[in-house]
Write a protein that holds these residues in place. Structure first.
Motif, PDB file in Angstrom:
ATOM      1  N   PRO A 164      -1.697   3.732   0.879  1.00 36.85           N
ATOM      2  CA  PRO A 164      -1.562   5.095   0.376  1.00 36.85           C
ATOM      3  C   PRO A 164      -0.820   5.967   1.391  1.00 36.85           C
ATOM      4  O   PRO A 164      -0.510   5.513   2.493  1.00 36.85           O
ATOM      5  N   ASP A 165      -0.547   7.206   1.019  1.00 33.42           N
ATOM      6  CA  ASP A 165      -0.014   8.150   1.991  1.00 33.42           C
ATOM      7  C   ASP A 165      -1.058   8.354   3.095  1.00 33.42           C
ATOM      8  O   ASP A 165      -2.246   8.091   2.898  1.00 33.42           O
ATOM      9  N   TRP A 166      -0.640   8.852   4.245  1.00 32.15           N
ATOM     10  CA  TRP A 166      -1.469   8.767   5.459  1.00 32.15           C
ATOM     11  C   TRP A 166      -2.870   9.349   5.300  1.00 32.15           C
ATOM     12  O   TRP A 166      -3.836   8.827   5.848  1.00 32.15           O
TER      13      TRP A 166
ATOM     14  N   MET B 159      -5.387   6.916   4.148  1.00 33.99           N
ATOM     15  CA  MET B 159      -5.453   5.629   4.830  1.00 33.99           C
ATOM     16  C   MET B 159      -6.857   5.346   5.348  1.00 33.99           C
ATOM     17  O   MET B 159      -7.252   4.196   5.479  1.00 33.99           O
TER      18      MET B 159
END
Lengths: 435, 243
Positions: A284-286, A289
């Motif tokens: 996923p986007d940060w 995470m």
């Protein structure tokens, strides 16, 4: 004429409002400016986005996809990227800005936490800010899923599994949110409605409240040489407004620069989502995470409590985030109990002035950082030449050791620094009451 | 190498050379066409593990029926030869020049009945290849072709350095942990399509700026923080400075 005069008086009065000058007080403004840029780019993207899971065949400008079966949503994103002038640029600026937006909120929240800005009378505003963070992360997840590409589809599938793992209510929640069993043609339409209407309205409402409370309660500041009940800084008009304008313009320049020079989320390479296909490295986007990392490294715990089943994604997908944000929400109240300090505070503390709080914050941040890194354990394993299973075990150990170790280190460093340079004694409650 | 072994090796090579002197390569039609230079190189660099006639030893797999496709794939990607059977088999600079590889490939092909080096025409359907690539290849090599570490120490290498021929060979041969794609799974047209798509991936499906390391979210995270958030902090500090 009366109205004009009255407005002028109100603006004059508002313009005299003083804001403290410290640079760290602009962190929230970075998030605010990012939000403006997200709205501006998002509105244009919405002109071209087709929120439909209906199947179609592609015949657009991107030749390597000619004749490929895909959803209308994915087709519209390809069209946006390759046929609409500056479409790809706007999409990339929107995505980079989203990453920076959540990053700015986190950095802002870290500043709030380590300086004790959440103490009375700002506990409510702290909770509003925390809600803004959770809501923004959710909207990021929904937004990433909208192109209906192979990479984000894998993420949506994980989100579906997490929703399903909620005991008793799981199937209901997943069904409503994802429009039936995954993969559903309904999904992008529902995600789109939430992403562009429901959550933005919520963000605007919460953000307005957030600002209103800052206005009413005045901004906190670091101890100054002047009297404690005086806010030292610049007037809203013109000084502070000029700073905000400068921030807006320079940030827009940087974010458009990033959108122009750095590729982000090449959905035309990932391809349209297909249930039978998959791609790596995936994640996923940060800001999500830490959830992905938990799913990767936490032991699979599948419970059967009588008739109630608790599937394994529940721990990493629901329990860990709930603990993280629950602890953050409870912190101001817990700290009051622990220290017995129920006073009103308008002056900020330095991290060294409260070694216990600092240690707790550092431990919490390192816990999240380890989980975030763990979300990339296959890629990192490849770089280090270490097997993925070994990486999993190593991350489990680090997850237990690092927060404790770094917490102790932070506590000692803060204590030593405070001894060398004690806090000014103008932090007294009585003084501050005057404000 | 012990003295005795070295001597034996020299004897074998000498015998081989002598044998070839009597039977020139291009002699009769229908002859498997053993290439003297190929056999010489094989005996020198390959036979110690794969056996003098490609029958295999405990140190190396049999090469009797792997065919020219396999030999060309391993040699032209530098995966073979390796000094030690326990060395990692990965892409390196080829140890031989084109002529030597050709000779070795021909010789290995003559050892048995394996698939020949595929002749890949560059007229594959890129779009169809993309769909096939995402269905069959992307789960290990990634949609951007960058590759990752898989479980149990297995790594899916990047496909971004492979020639069209090597891609086609990998599909036939199934090197390492990679499955073999039989004609029932990928027919001729489909193989050409996949090859064309990998070629397209290499020669630029990139739009919208620098693709960084192509590791997806990892790169994006580093750039979002290392460039985005960091620059914002610098901007905030600069703008907030009082004069």
């Amino acid at each position: 004429m009366k109205l004009v005069a009255r407005t002028r008086r109100a603006v004059d009065k508002a313009g005299k409002k003083i804001f403290p000058d410290h640079w760290s007080f602009l962190l929230g403004e970075i998030a605010m400016v990012s939000l403006f840029i997200l709205f501006a780019t998002g509105i244009v993207l919405a002109f071209f986005y087709d929120a439909s899971g209906e199947r179609t065949t592609y015949h657009g400008a991107y030749e390597p996809m000619h004749g490929v079966d895909m959803s209308r949503a994915y087709q519209s994103v390809l069209r946006l990227s390759f046929d609409v002038p500056a479409g790809l640029l706007l999409r990339q600026v929107h995505h980079w800005t989203a990453l920076v937006f959540v990053g700015a909120i986190v950095v802002h929240a870290v500043r709030i936490f380590f300086t004790g800005a959440y103490r009375r009378p700002r506990r409510l505003n702290y909770l509003i800010g925390l809600t803004l963070l959770v809501v923004s992360i959710s909207n990021g997840f929904l937004g990433v899923a909208l192109p209906d590409d192979l990479l984000s589809g894998t993420g949506a599938q994980i989100g579906y599994a997490i929703a399903l793992s909620v005991p008793v209510l799981g199937a209901g929640i997943a069904g409503v949110l994802f429009g039936g069993e995954f993969p559903s043609e309904e999904m992008v339409h529902r995600f789109w409605l939430i992403h562009v209407f429901a959550i933005p309205m919520l963000i605007v409402a919460l953000f307005s409240l957030h600002m209103l409370l800052v206005w009413r309660q005045t901004h906190t500041q670091y101890p100054t040489d002047g009297p404690a009940d005086e806010v030292v800084g610049s007037r809203l008009l013109p000084h502070h407004a000029i700073k905000t304008a400068a921030l807006l313009l320079s940030m827009a320049a940087v974010l458009v620069g990033m959108g122009a020079l750095l590729q982000i989320n090449p959905v035309w390479e990932h391809g349209p989502f297909e249930a039978a296909a998959a791609t790596v490295p995936a994640g996923p986007d940060w800001y999500l995470m830490f959830v992905e990392g938990g799913l990767r490294i936490l032991p699979a715990l599948h419970l059967e409590l009588g008739p109630v089943e608790v599937p394994s994604p529940f721990v990493a997908g629901i329990v860990v985030p709930a603990l993280v944000f629950g602890t953050l929400a409870a912190w101001p109240f817990v700290e009051e109990r622990l220290t017995g300090d129920r006073g009103v505070h308008h002056l900020l503390e330095r991290p060294r002035d409260r070694p216990g709080r600092t240690a707790f914050g550092v431990a919490g941040l390192s816990f999240l950082a380890v989980l975030t890194l763990a979300a990339n354990h296959d890629y990192l394993g490849g770089v280090l030449g270490v097997d993925v299973m070994t990486m999993t075990v190593a991350f489990r150990i680090v997850l237990l050791v690092a927060p404790a170790l770094l917490g102790v280190v932070a506590w000692r460093v803060a204590r030593d620094l405070a001894e060398a340079d004690p806090a000014p004694d103008r932090q007294g409650v009585g003084h501050e009451e005057a404000r | 190498m012990p003295r005795g072994l070295r001597l034996a090796f020299c004897v074998v090579v000498a015998a081989g050379l002598a044998w070839f002197h009597e039977r020139p390569v291009s002699a009769q039609p229908g002859d498997p066409g053993r290439h003297p230079a190929g056999e010489h190189l094989y005996r020198r660099d390959c036979a110690s593990c794969h056996g003098p006639a490609g029958e295999g030893t405990y140190r190396g797999v049999p090469l009797t029926d792997v065919g020219e496709a396999s030999a060309h794939f391993y040699l032209s990607t530098g995966r073979m030869p390796i000094d030690d059977p326990y060395d990692e088999i990965r892409r390196r600079d080829p140890a031989y020049g084109e002529a030597e590889i050709g000779a070795l490939v021909e010789f290995v092909g003559s050892l048995g009945s394996g698939p020949p080096v595929p002749d890949v025409a560059d007229d594959g359907d890129v779009a169809a290849g993309g769909s096939l690539y995402r269905l069959h290849c992307a789960q290990c090599h990634g949609s951007t072709g960058v590759g990752v570490a898989l479980a149990a120490g297995v790594t899916a290498p990047s496909v971004l350095h492979s020639t069209p021929t090597q891609v086609a060979e990998a599909l036939i041969v199934g090197p390492g942990a990679m499955p073999v794609f039989t004609p029932a799974v990928l027919g001729d047209d489909e193989t050409r399509a996949v090859v064309a798509y990998v070629d397209a991936l290499q020669s630029g499906l990139d739009r919208g700026g620098h693709a960084m390391a192509r590791s997806g979210r990892m790169d994006e995270t580093l750039a979002a923080w290392g460039v985005g958030v960091l620059v914002m902090l610098v901007l905030a500090r600069t703008i907030a400075r009082r004069r």
